[in-house]
Enzyme design. Structure first.
Site, short mmCIF file in Angstrom:
data_model
loop_
_atom_site.label_atom_id
_atom_site.label_comp_id
_atom_site.label_asym_id
_atom_site.label_seq_id
_atom_site.Cartn_x
_atom_site.Cartn_y
_atom_site.Cartn_z
N TRP A 1 54.25 38.68 49.10
CA TRP A 1 53.39 39.86 49.03
C TRP A 1 54.02 41.01 49.83
O TRP A 1 54.58 40.80 50.90
CB TRP A 1 52.01 39.49 49.59
CG TRP A 1 50.97 40.54 49.35
CD1 TRP A 1 50.15 40.63 48.28
CD2 TRP A 1 50.66 41.64 50.21
NE1 TRP A 1 49.33 41.73 48.41
CE2 TRP A 1 49.62 42.36 49.59
CE3 TRP A 1 51.14 42.10 51.44
CZ2 TRP A 1 49.06 43.51 50.15
CZ3 TRP A 1 50.58 43.24 51.99
CH2 TRP A 1 49.55 43.93 51.35
N GLN B 1 48.96 42.87 40.33
CA GLN B 1 49.43 43.17 41.68
C GLN B 1 50.89 42.73 41.74
O GLN B 1 51.20 41.56 41.47
CB GLN B 1 48.59 42.42 42.72
CG GLN B 1 47.20 42.98 42.89
CD GLN B 1 47.23 44.31 43.63
OE1 GLN B 1 47.31 44.35 44.84
NE2 GLN B 1 47.15 45.42 42.90
N PHE C 1 46.08 48.63 45.39
CA PHE C 1 45.45 47.31 45.36
C PHE C 1 44.72 47.10 44.03
O PHE C 1 44.76 47.93 43.13
CB PHE C 1 44.49 47.18 46.54
CG PHE C 1 45.13 46.61 47.79
CD1 PHE C 1 46.50 46.69 48.00
CD2 PHE C 1 44.35 45.98 48.76
CE1 PHE C 1 47.09 46.15 49.15
CE2 PHE C 1 44.92 45.45 49.91
CZ PHE C 1 46.29 45.53 50.11
N ARG D 1 36.98 46.96 48.61
CA ARG D 1 38.04 47.06 47.59
C ARG D 1 37.73 46.40 46.25
O ARG D 1 36.72 45.76 46.06
CB ARG D 1 39.33 46.45 48.13
CG ARG D 1 39.22 45.01 48.58
CD ARG D 1 40.60 44.52 49.04
NE ARG D 1 40.55 43.15 49.51
CZ ARG D 1 40.46 42.80 50.78
NH1 ARG D 1 40.40 43.73 51.72
NH2 ARG D 1 40.41 41.54 51.13
N ASP D 2 38.69 46.56 45.35
CA ASP D 2 38.76 45.91 44.05
C ASP D 2 37.68 46.37 43.06
O ASP D 2 36.93 45.56 42.51
CB ASP D 2 38.72 44.38 44.21
CG ASP D 2 39.72 43.86 45.22
OD1 ASP D 2 40.72 44.58 45.47
OD2 ASP D 2 39.53 42.77 45.78
N TRP E 1 57.33 39.09 43.13
CA TRP E 1 55.98 38.63 43.48
C TRP E 1 54.88 39.23 42.60
O TRP E 1 54.85 40.43 42.37
CB TRP E 1 55.70 38.99 44.94
CG TRP E 1 54.26 38.78 45.29
CD1 TRP E 1 53.27 39.72 45.29
CD2 TRP E 1 53.65 37.55 45.67
NE1 TRP E 1 52.07 39.13 45.64
CE2 TRP E 1 52.28 37.81 45.89
CE3 TRP E 1 54.13 36.24 45.85
CZ2 TRP E 1 51.37 36.82 46.27
CZ3 TRP E 1 53.23 35.26 46.24
CH2 TRP E 1 51.87 35.55 46.45
N GLU F 1 36.00 39.35 47.27
CA GLU F 1 37.02 40.21 46.66
C GLU F 1 36.84 40.18 45.14
O GLU F 1 36.17 39.31 44.60
CB GLU F 1 38.43 39.68 46.97
CG GLU F 1 38.75 39.54 48.45
CD GLU F 1 40.17 39.06 48.71
OE1 GLU F 1 40.81 39.57 49.64
OE2 GLU F 1 40.66 38.15 48.00
N ASP G 1 46.91 39.17 41.77
CA ASP G 1 45.77 39.39 40.85
C ASP G 1 46.07 40.11 39.53
O ASP G 1 46.81 41.10 39.51
CB ASP G 1 44.71 40.26 41.52
CG ASP G 1 44.42 39.89 42.94
OD1 ASP G 1 44.94 38.90 43.44
OD2 ASP G 1 43.65 40.64 43.57
C1 FRU Z 1 42.94 39.34 46.14
C2 FRU Z 1 43.42 40.54 46.92
C3 FRU Z 1 42.56 41.75 46.63
C4 FRU Z 1 43.47 42.89 46.94
C5 FRU Z 1 44.80 42.36 46.48
C6 FRU Z 1 45.97 42.84 47.28
O1 FRU Z 1 43.92 38.41 45.89
O2 FRU Z 1 43.43 40.26 48.29
O3 FRU Z 1 41.35 41.77 47.34
O4 FRU Z 1 43.12 44.07 46.28
O5 FRU Z 1 44.73 40.96 46.55
O6 FRU Z 1 47.16 42.48 46.68
#
Ligand code: FRU
Length: 539
Positions: A82, A74, A114, A188-189, A55, A240, A58
């Site tokens: 996921w 990711q 993340f 996040r992010d 999998w 995000e 991002d």
């Molecule tokens: C966006 C997201 C981010 C997070 C990540 C987790 O696709 O939800 O906000 O950091 O994926 O995998």
């Protein structure tokens, strides 16, 4: 699964078959290479990045250093859906052919890794350097699954790690997290840039319905500067994966700041999508341009209107002599990403794109075009200055070259108040329909008959639309085609639509139709040839 390449001798009627243009009919025998693949591999893109196994979502931590583009992503290495997030790693010399490397960052007692970004700390402001090599610093979100399971809301925090070997191996900072959670559930992010104008590291961080900006002198100590976004743009989901940077407005000396802001759900066509805002930044606060204040939910400032371009951000540390803003997104949508019909691997990235900023009428717009590196692999297989079509024409026929690694370009001059429909199809009866409705001023993609669609009702249940922002009487269309994706660049990059599909066999035919007679100009078909590239283009 291994690919078996077979050479089939096909009798080809001409280079091209156009029903309304029957000259040039030369019977000849031509060797056409067809990649015969089986299982999941029939859906594996020819030149878009995919992980070998398991999998991916991002793109993360994209930076350029010493001739190499780095892409982290990711990644869940133990399954095709996921799961506990890692940062996978791949590198490329041209953002087209990629080599996958060992996993860069793994979860630990503070949580999953993340999304986030990476910068090259040229002046060693962080002190992580050894005196000779500038450290590469990754800034990411820790997601603590225990905190989440306990029903707390403070389970996401920001952390850093550094690498002294150009991203191969990483050391997590012992004093993590560098930004603790201030009691915000979605927090996040982090996307960090060096803000040259205000001499600070600058972070954009997404929270539920807005973006927070933080500044730092050393990547370790962060101060909250301001927030933005609560009252403008689309909010039918969680904000995000932001990106925030200055850009020069094309054909002017003007510098504007751009905030790229993904949200999920709430995208223009449902599920995941990426909007943007343009304005000014004084080192603390972002003031959006008046034309983008109070934008409604359904506005027309989206990086891409297709269903499959999400969480995209730009590369850091691109040399000033290059100066491009290079962007890449995840080519899927949370609506169905975990159910698409591949088992051994899941998801691809978009191609790398170059962004530009233009003042159009009373607003600013981001334009995107394929990064020019893709041109290295182009082989022209067809060109025609002008073609008069009476209602319909098939432009690339059954016996035509491989349309699953191709660029198609054309222009429609003198647009009439009607529909122009394109179709990609195969001998199984699968077809992807897309086009432009000039009376509605809307582009669309219809995946209903595109192949396998029944894995999720959201996949083909609705047609995707995009408003046309250009007022030109000539429509220019550029399509980048891979086995399972189309990236449409309309009006020289003013409006984009990216979508994936799963035909039972690759599409081999491309046709166009409209009402009555109409003209096409500058038709060009280029096939991408990766035979001579280092990695054979197959990821
Ligand atoms: C966006 C997201 C981010 C997070 C990540 C987790 O696709 O939800 O906000 O950091 O994926 O995998």
């Amino acid at each position: 699964m291994k690919k078996i390449k077979i050479i089939i001798i096909l009798s080809v009627i001409g280079m091209l078959s156009i029903s309304s243009c029957k000259n040039n009919e030369k019977q000849e025998s031509e060797a056409t290479e067809i990649d015969e693949v089986s299982g999941d591999e029939i859906f594996r893109p020819n030149f878009h990045f995919t992980p070998k196994e398991n999998w991916m979502n991002d793109p993360n931590g994209m930076f350029y250093l010493n001739g190499t583009y780095h892409l982290f992503f990711q990644y869940y290495p133990e399954g095709n859906v996921w799961g506990p997030m890692h940062w996978g790693h791949a590198t490329s010399k041209d953002m087209v052919t990629w080599e996958e490397l060992p996993i860069a960052l793994e979860p630990d007692e503070l949580g999953y890794i993340f999304s986030g970004s990476a910068v090259v700390d040229v002046d060693n402001t962080s002190g992580f350097g050894d005196g000779t090599t500038p450290p590469v610093v990754a800034i990411f979100t820790y997601h603590d699954p225990k905190g989440e399971a306990e029903g707390r809301i403070d389970y996401q925090s920001q952390a850093i790690a550094y690498s002294l070997d150009e991203g191969k191996t990483w050391t997590k900072y012992e004093a993590n997290p560098v930004i603790a959670n201030p009691d915000i559930k979605d927090f996040r992010d982090p996307k960090v840039i060096w803000d040259e104008q205000h001499q600070q590291w600058l972070m954009a961080l997404a929270t539920v319905d807005r973006n927070l900006f933080y500044g730092s002198p050393n990547l370790k100590d962060w101060e909250l500067l301001s927030e933005f976004g609560e009252s403008t743009g689309a909010h039918d989901g969680v904000w995000e994966c932001p990106d925030f940077f200055p850009m020069q407005v094309e054909n002017s000396e003007e510098i504007k700041w751009v905030l790229i802001q993904s949200l999920n759900p709430g995208g223009y066509n449902g599920g995941s999508g990426t909007q943007y805002f343009v304005g000014d930044f004084d080192g603390k606060e972002f003031k959006v341009d008046p034309s983008m204040e109070n934008l409604p939910e359904k506005h027309d400032h989206w990086i891409d209107y297709g269903k499959d371009n999400y969480a995209g951000v730009t590369w850091s540390n691109i040399p000033e002599s290059d100066g491009r803003k290079l962007f890449m997104g995840w080519m899927s949508n949370w609506l169905y990403a975990q159910e698409v019909p591949t088992e051994t691997w899941r998801s691809a990235m978009t191609i790398a794109r170059e962004l530009s900023l233009k003042k159009v009428d009373d607003t600013y717009r981001i334009f995107s075009m394929p990064a020019e590196e893709l041109d290295i692999y182009k082989e022209n297989i067809f060109q025609k200055e002008k073609l008069l079509v009476s209602s319909s024409a098939e432009i690339a026929s059954e016996a035509e070259k491989d349309l699953s690694r191709a660029e198609l370009k054309l222009k429609i001059p003198n647009l009439k108040q009607t529909n122009y429909e394109f179709s990609l199809s195969n001998s199984e009866g699968d077809n992807l329909k897309f086009g432009y409705n000039h009376s509605e001023k809307q582009f669309y993609i219809n995946r209903e008959e595109s192949g396998i669609t029944d894995f999720n009702d959201e996949f083909a249940g609705t047609v995707s639309y995009a408003p046309r922002t250009s007022t030109s009487e000539t429509l220019s269309v550029l399509m980048i085609l891979d086995r399972t994706s189309i990236e449409l660049f309309y009006d020289d990059g003013a409006t984009l639509m990216t979508e994936i599909f799963f035909p039972k066999k690759p599409y081999t035919s491309f046709s166009v139709k409209s009402e009555g007679d109409f003209e096409l100009k500058n038709i060009e078909i280029n096939q991408f040839n990766f035979e001579n590239s280092d990695t054979d283009g197959k990821n």
